[in-house]
Scaffold this active site. Structure first.
Site, PDB file in Angstrom:
ATOM      1  N   ASP A 104      -6.053   7.602   1.983  1.00  0.00           N
ATOM      2  CA  ASP A 104      -5.389   7.078   0.786  1.00  0.00           C
ATOM      3  C   ASP A 104      -6.126   5.898   0.164  1.00  0.00           C
ATOM      4  O   ASP A 104      -6.102   5.711  -1.038  1.00  0.00           O
ATOM      5  CB  ASP A 104      -3.948   6.661   1.098  1.00  0.00           C
ATOM      6  CG  ASP A 104      -3.890   5.475   2.045  1.00  0.00           C
ATOM      7  OD1 ASP A 104      -4.645   5.468   3.039  1.00  0.00           O
ATOM      8  OD2 ASP A 104      -3.097   4.547   1.795  1.00  0.00           O
ATOM      9  N   ASP A 107      -8.709   2.610   4.652  1.00  0.00           N
ATOM     10  CA  ASP A 107      -8.746   2.837   6.088  1.00  0.00           C
ATOM     11  C   ASP A 107      -8.886   4.326   6.401  1.00  0.00           C
ATOM     12  O   ASP A 107      -9.322   5.102   5.566  1.00  0.00           O
ATOM     13  CB  ASP A 107      -7.513   2.207   6.760  1.00  0.00           C
ATOM     14  CG  ASP A 107      -6.228   2.737   6.167  1.00  0.00           C
ATOM     15  OD1 ASP A 107      -6.253   3.819   5.537  1.00  0.00           O
ATOM     16  OD2 ASP A 107      -5.184   2.069   6.320  1.00  0.00           O
ATOM     17  N   TYR A 256       4.102   3.136   2.783  1.00  0.00           N
ATOM     18  CA  TYR A 256       4.715   4.191   1.967  1.00  0.00           C
ATOM     19  C   TYR A 256       6.170   4.442   2.345  1.00  0.00           C
ATOM     20  O   TYR A 256       6.604   5.582   2.530  1.00  0.00           O
ATOM     21  CB  TYR A 256       3.870   5.479   2.030  1.00  0.00           C
ATOM     22  CG  TYR A 256       2.472   5.252   1.495  1.00  0.00           C
ATOM     23  CD1 TYR A 256       2.267   5.068   0.135  1.00  0.00           C
ATOM     24  CD2 TYR A 256       1.376   5.166   2.348  1.00  0.00           C
ATOM     25  CE1 TYR A 256       1.000   4.819  -0.354  1.00  0.00           C
ATOM     26  CE2 TYR A 256       0.100   4.917   1.847  1.00  0.00           C
ATOM     27  CZ  TYR A 256      -0.077   4.749   0.500  1.00  0.00           C
ATOM     28  OH  TYR A 256      -1.336   4.498   0.005  1.00  0.00           O
ATOM     29  N   GLU A 503      -7.747  -3.582  -2.680  1.00  0.00           N
ATOM     30  CA  GLU A 503      -7.826  -2.270  -2.033  1.00  0.00           C
ATOM     31  C   GLU A 503      -7.578  -1.210  -3.109  1.00  0.00           C
ATOM     32  O   GLU A 503      -6.826  -1.435  -4.045  1.00  0.00           O
ATOM     33  CB  GLU A 503      -6.777  -2.162  -0.907  1.00  0.00           C
ATOM     34  CG  GLU A 503      -6.978  -0.935  -0.027  1.00  0.00           C
ATOM     35  CD  GLU A 503      -6.193  -0.978   1.284  1.00  0.00           C
ATOM     36  OE1 GLU A 503      -5.274  -1.808   1.401  1.00  0.00           O
ATOM     37  OE2 GLU A 503      -6.503  -0.169   2.188  1.00  0.00           O
TER      38      GLU A 503
END
Ligand SMILES: *[C@@H]1O[C@H](CO)[C@@H](O)[C@H](O)[C@H]1NC(C)=O
Ligand SMILES: *[C@@H]1O[C@H](CO)[C@@H](O)[C@H](O)[C@H]1NC(C)=O
Ligand SMILES: *[C@@H]1O[C@H](CO)[C@@H](O)[C@H](O)[C@H]1NC(C)=O
Ligand SMILES: *[C@@H]1O[C@H](CO)[C@@H](O)[C@H](O)[C@H]1NC(C)=O
Ligand SMILES: *[C@@H]1O[C@H](CO)[C@@H](O)[C@H](O)[C@H]1NC(C)=O
Ligand SMILES: *[C@@H]1O[C@H](CO)[C@@H](O)[C@H](O)[C@H]1NC(C)=O
Length: 534
Positions: A104, A107, A256, A503
């Site tokens: 996503d 990572d 999430y 990120e």
């Protein structure tokens, strides 16, 4: 201060000349700064300014980031030299092949919920703007990335009521700063089933497969049929065992976390209606579940991987405007009208000149809702506004009315462009928030693969953090990554440790690819959006 004072006391002609020149220079600089400040507060950074984005380039870059995020066995001649095969053993703990899919963000975890959402919005973008993407030369890349995700989702759905939605343990993963290629141990696979159901993930996965089926129908009907059959089963699983996945499996709340599944049920049903034409799904979204979950007349609701209501409103307003079902029963007609009214209200909140404009904006004009991944709202709202603008135009509707004031499709496009341009550098920091776009862009993206040279095989986890702590820019450039974004006060720090602001995410880049296509020159009167899907 002391030194300068001393120098002016020792004024010989050369020093005086330098001092005068410096003072004059300072005055010029100050005037320029004040002028710039003034012009920016006069709205120079907002829609209609002369900033011109290269949307072909931003489309190319956004799609490149989706390549960068691919997990599993990569094809020969893969375009990203610094990416290799990774996590090929995924699923071996449960004897299901779960290799593939996408990471996503920065990572190595695979989160099914945002991954499926990424495929849904990219499919939607291809359905509307495929010709524009093709003209730019990027349609094949978009379709390849959609299929990369749907191939994985098919594997993650081995039986009707079983869906693997996560591979990897974030707590374990986050202990080491490893490239995904370096993480080749077995990782836990987590699934939903009737004992631990999760309606939002199942319905979002159904939406992704239904939307993608329409992307592939013309070129591969067998694959499209396969996607539709998975989508139907998943929707039924979602609807039969109604539960919030992060309540069924609380361990996933840190990432999430879901705030509810009603929006996802409507979203899944809407996509299934478009993909199949089956009136059951239309009855679902306009019937009692519409009444319970759609929040008609409540706007705005912000479109994101967690909340799909705004997307449902726009999709069903599309239906009402472009191909309303014939002989619709009253509840269906009324429901569609309610969705259209609510979608209009959403657009009125987006438009900065509207009487009902949302105040949630930065000074530079970015629609700003959340400190985490702050660019997400501008990008996703921009995409919806671009779609809506084209639906109004295709339906030959002159505009929408916001508390008595009328706004045109062109004004909605201008809002969409303002959000895209903000990301690309038309903002108070004159910073491109997309890696690789323009000359001034983030160099310290929080991204394991980008920050570690490919020749580094790290055996010892404790040593891996050297690359995280390195003061040097990332050795690999993650082209097309869009960083989290600025704070409300227009500040931003390009620092690898700044997870909140630095990120990237696959859904933001996917939505940006669609937004870029919607703004690109490829979309014009001679090359309009594809109107009919069903
Ligand atoms: C924008 O472009 C127009 C037409 O080219 C020009 O007249 C105007 O001065 C420009 N505005 C700014 C702020 O540069
Ligand atoms: C936009 O970017 C493309 C590369 O993606 C390049 O070929 C084109 O020349 C650029 N257009 C402009 C106007 O700079
Ligand atoms: C993991 O990768 C390292 C470095 O490439 C390699 O030495 C090791 O054999 C791999 N382990 C597994 C389980 O594949
Ligand atoms: C829906 O799911 C239920 C429970 O698993 C099952 O009994 C039913 O046959 C399914 N219906 C369809 C149409 O797949
Ligand atoms: C996750 O979301 C639920 C529902 O909105 C909320 O009650 C819970 O506190 C959230 N958990 C975390 C860790 O944020
Ligand atoms: C901007 O906002 C951030 C986050 O709220 C805050 O930490 C920072 O101090 C603010 N900076 C300025 C210059 O106001």
């Amino acid at each position: 201060m002391g030194v300068a004072y001393k120098k002016s006391r020792l004024c010989n002609w050369i020093w005086c000349l330098i001092t005068v020149a410096l003072i004059a220079g300072a005055i010029v600089v100050a005037v320029v700064i004040i002028k710039n400040k003034k012009s920016s507060s006069n709205g120079d950074q907002s829609p209609g300014s002369n900033f011109s984005g290269n949307y072909t380039e931003s489309m190319r870059l956004a799609l490149t980031f989706l390549d960068i995020q691919k997990s599993g066995k990569l094809p020969a001649n893969f375009p990203i030299s610094w990416r290799g095969d990774s996590n090929l053993l995924d699923g071996s703990d449960v004897k299901v092949d779960l290799s593939g899919g996408m990471y996503d963000a920065g990572d190595s975890i695979k989160f099914g919920f945002p991954m499926a959402f990424t495929a849904t919005i990219l499919s939607w973008s291809v359905l509307e703007y495929g010709p524009a993407m093709e003209k730019a030369g990027h349609l094949a890349s978009a379709k390849t990335s959609i299929r990369w995700i749907t191939d994985y989702l098919i594997k993650a759905h081995p039986t009707a009521n079983e869906l693997y939605f996560q591979v990897g343990d974030p707590d374990v993963d986050h202990k080491c700063w490893f490239r995904p290629e370096n993480v080749n141990s077995t990782r836990p696979s987590i699934k939903l089933d009737p004992t631990a159901p999760g309606s939002e993930v199942a319905a979002e996965t159904a939406a992704a497969m239904a939307a993608a089926s329409m992307v592939f129908r013309a070129t591969d009907a067998t694959y499209a049929d396969l996607l539709v059959s998975h989508a139907k089963q998943l929707f039924n699983f979602s609807n039969t065992y109604r539960a919030v996945y992060s309540v069924s499996i609380p361990a996933v709340q840190a990432f999430y976390n879901s705030t509810g599944f009603g929006d996802d049920l409507l979203w899944g049903a809407t996509w299934l209606y478009y993909a199949t034409g089956d009136n059951t799904y239309l009855a679902f979204v306009t019937g009692v579940d519409g009444t319970n979950f759609a929040r008609w007349g409540v706007f705005p609701s912000w479109f994101s991987w967690d909340n799909k209501l705004a997307g449902v409103q726009v999709l069903l307003a599309r239906l009402q405007m472009l191909n309303p079902p014939s002989n619709a029963v009253n509840t269906v007609s009324k429901g569609l009208t309610d969705y259209k009214t609510t979608a209009d209200g959403l657009m009125c909140a987006f438009l900065p000149q509207s009487p009902t404009a949302t105040p949630d904006r930065t000074k530079g004009g970015l629609l700003w809702i959340s400190e985490w991944t702050s660019l997400m709202q501008g990008i996703h709202s921009g995409l919806l506004a671009s779609f809506y603008s084209d639906y109004l135009s295709a339906a030959k509707v002159s505009g929408i009315t916001c508390s008595g004031t009328t706004f045109t499709p062109q004004q909605l496009k201008a809002f969409a462009a303002s959000q895209a341009n903000y990301v690309l550098g038309n903002n108070p920091l004159a910073e491109s928030y997309m890696v690789g776009y323009g000359t001034k862009y983030p160099k310290y993206l929080h991204h394991r693969g980008a920050s570690i040279p490919t020749n580094q095989i790290i055996a010892d986890c404790s040593k891996s953090w050297n690359w995280y702590d390195s003061p040097n820019p990332n050795p690999n450039i993650a082209y097309g990554a869009i960083v989290g974004g600025p704070f409300k006060n227009e500040t931003y720090t390009d620092d690898r440790k700044n997870i909140q602001q630095n990120e990237a995410s696959v859904y933001n880049s996917a939505a940006f690819a669609g937004l870029s296509a919607g703004l690109s020159a490829g979309l014009s009167a001679s090359n309009p959006l594809t109107v009919a899907w069903i």
